[in-house]
Design an enzyme around this catalytic site. Structure first.
Site, PDB file in Angstrom:
ATOM      1  N   SER A   6       0.869  -1.182   0.000  1.00 21.17           N
ATOM      2  CA  SER A   6       0.000   0.000   0.000  1.00 21.17           C
ATOM      3  C   SER A   6       0.904   1.228   0.000  1.00 21.17           C
ATOM      4  CB  SER A   6      -0.869   0.007   1.260  1.00 21.17           C
ATOM      5  OG  SER A   6      -1.293   1.329   1.545  1.00 21.17           O
ATOM      6  N   HIS A  30      -1.535  -2.335  -3.864  1.00 24.29           N
ATOM      7  CA  HIS A  30      -2.859  -2.232  -3.235  1.00 24.29           C
ATOM      8  C   HIS A  30      -3.239  -0.753  -3.233  1.00 24.29           C
ATOM      9  CE1 HIS A  30      -5.950  -3.158  -0.118  1.00 24.29           C
ATOM     10  NE2 HIS A  30      -5.539  -2.052   0.487  1.00 24.29           N
ATOM     11  N   ASP A  32      -5.442   2.156  -2.084  1.00 30.08           N
ATOM     12  CA  ASP A  32      -6.414   2.565  -1.059  1.00 30.08           C
ATOM     13  C   ASP A  32      -7.134   3.812  -1.551  1.00 30.08           C
ATOM     14  OD1 ASP A  32      -6.090   0.755   1.230  1.00 30.08           O
ATOM     15  OD2 ASP A  32      -4.025   1.495   1.228  1.00 30.08           O
ATOM     16  N   GLY A 138      -8.849   3.999   7.205  1.00 30.04           N
ATOM     17  CA  GLY A 138      -8.783   5.458   7.150  1.00 30.04           C
ATOM     18  C   GLY A 138      -7.401   6.050   7.115  1.00 30.04           C
ATOM     19  N   GLY A 140      -2.818   5.024   7.338  1.00 28.65           N
ATOM     20  CA  GLY A 140      -1.740   4.051   7.501  1.00 28.65           C
ATOM     21  C   GLY A 140      -1.051   4.250   8.840  1.00 28.65           C
ATOM     22  N   GLY A 141      -0.112   3.363   9.141  1.00 25.47           N
ATOM     23  CA  GLY A 141       0.736   3.519  10.319  1.00 25.47           C
ATOM     24  C   GLY A 141       0.049   3.247  11.648  1.00 25.47           C
ATOM     25  N   ASP A 171      -5.170  -6.418   6.156  1.00 19.60           N
ATOM     26  CA  ASP A 171      -4.734  -5.052   5.841  1.00 19.60           C
ATOM     27  C   ASP A 171      -4.614  -4.193   7.107  1.00 19.60           C
ATOM     28  OD1 ASP A 171      -4.266  -2.616   4.629  1.00 19.60           O
ATOM     29  OD2 ASP A 171      -6.192  -2.501   3.602  1.00 19.60           O
ATOM     30  N   GLY A 172      -3.384  -3.750   7.383  1.00 19.87           N
ATOM     31  CA  GLY A 172      -3.182  -2.769   8.448  1.00 19.87           C
ATOM     32  C   GLY A 172      -2.233  -3.215   9.545  1.00 19.87           C
ATOM     33  N   GLY A 173      -1.200  -2.409   9.783  1.00 15.97           N
ATOM     34  CA  GLY A 173      -0.305  -2.649  10.912  1.00 15.97           C
ATOM     35  C   GLY A 173       0.608  -3.845  10.772  1.00 15.97           C
TER      36      GLY A 173
HETATM   37  C1  DX5 Z   1      -5.917   1.570   5.977  1.00 14.11           C
HETATM   38  C2  DX5 Z   1      -5.539   1.045   4.597  1.00 14.11           C
HETATM   39  C3  DX5 Z   1      -4.276   0.252   4.526  1.00 14.11           C
HETATM   40  C4  DX5 Z   1      -3.125   0.801   5.269  1.00 14.11           C
HETATM   41  C5  DX5 Z   1      -1.920  -0.065   5.298  1.00 14.11           C
HETATM   42  O1  DX5 Z   1      -7.108   2.219   5.910  1.00 14.11           O
HETATM   43  O2  DX5 Z   1      -6.568   0.268   4.063  1.00 14.11           O
HETATM   44  O3  DX5 Z   1      -4.018  -0.313   3.278  1.00 14.11           O
HETATM   45  O4  DX5 Z   1      -2.842   2.093   4.901  1.00 14.11           O
HETATM   46  O5  DX5 Z   1      -0.900   0.671   5.872  1.00 14.11           O
HETATM   47  P1  DX5 Z   1      -0.079   0.238   7.142  1.00 14.11           P
HETATM   48  O6  DX5 Z   1       0.676  -0.990   6.727  1.00 14.11           O
HETATM   49  O7  DX5 Z   1       0.800   1.407   7.376  1.00 14.11           O
HETATM   50  O8  DX5 Z   1      -1.029  -0.025   8.253  1.00 14.11           O
HETATM   51 ZN    ZN Z   2      -6.271  -0.992   2.217  1.00 12.74          ZN
END
Ligand code: DX5
Ligand code: ZN
Length: 214
Positions: A6, A30, A32, A138, A140-141, A171-173
């Site tokens: 992402s 991916h 977003d 919503g 990243g990070g 997806d996420g973290g």
């Molecule tokens: C969150 C997104 C993700 C996210 C992934 O709403 O759908 O794709 O940004 O980023 P990280 O890996 O930083 O959590």
């Molecule tokens: Zn995503």
């Protein structure tokens, strides 16, 4: 396990960095997409994304965090993604599945961490991907939510019992530590762990090691 990157948290030189990601050892991109309505943040406009998609040398999926799903499906279907994912929380799910299928595309449904996992059961024999959010959608990070592991396990067992074939995407973290918790997923989306560091391949290697050391 496939790694999808992402690029949501890349705020500068996006085109250059996507070109750099083309050469990194990741499987796919991916996308977003946020509308500032279903979630607070808003991402690029469609014309900019069209340009980005043209540069990408790997397949990509589209994660719609938007209220007006059909409008965005009309746009992003033109970019020929592997699949388009919308959120279960939007409602109107059966109709939206059909709408995407009519575009001859695979369909994903995403589910927020606080939505009960059983709610996705009625759709599992019609869709291609379940995108389990391991952070609130919503931005990243954010920090990986531990309860995700049990949710993956639940879907994994259900798929086996019913002999279904949908993919499990998380997806996420995700980082080199949390990737161990999602080893049963087919696709992991990784954003900031890769993109916040200049050495993309180094980070990917760490992720792969993280799964192997499990
Ligand atoms: C969150 C997104 C993700 C996210 C992934 O709403 O759908 O794709 O940004 O980023 P990280 O890996 O930083 O959590
Ligand atoms: Zn995503």
């Amino acid at each position: 396990m496939k790694i999808a990157v992402s690029f949501l948290e890349i705020k500068k030189n996006l085109i250059e960095n996507i070109k750099k990601l083309n050469n990194a050892k990741i499987s796919t991109f991916h996308f977003d997409i946020m509308d500032g309505c279903f979630v607070l943040n808003k991402t690029r406009d469609f014309e900019e994304d069209k340009q980005l998609a043209q540069i990408m040398a790997k397949p990509f999926d589209v994660h719609l965090m938007v209220k007006d799903v059909k409008k965005y499906v009309d746009w992003y279907a033109k970019l020929n993604p592997e699949w388009i994912t919308f959120h279960l929380e939007i409602g109107n799910t059966k109709e939206l599945i059909k709408y995407i299928k009519r575009k001859k595309l695979d369909v994903g449904i995403s589910i927020k961490p606080d939505t009960s996992i059983e709610k996705i059961i009625p759709y599992l024999d019609e869709i291609d991907v379940v995108l389990l959010m391991s952070v609130p959608p919503g931005k990243g990070g954010q920090k990986f939510l531990k309860k995700t592991t049990a949710r993956i396990e639940y879907l994994y067992k259900y798929r086996q019992q019913k002999n279904l074939s949908f993919l499990i995407q998380v997806d996420g973290g995700i980082n080199d530590k949390t990737i161990k918790e999602v080893s049963k997923a087919d696709v992991v989306v990784v954003g900031s762990y890769i993109t916040k560091c200049k050495e993309y391949d180094n980070q990917v290697e760490n992720l792969i090691k993280g799964v192997k050391n499990n």
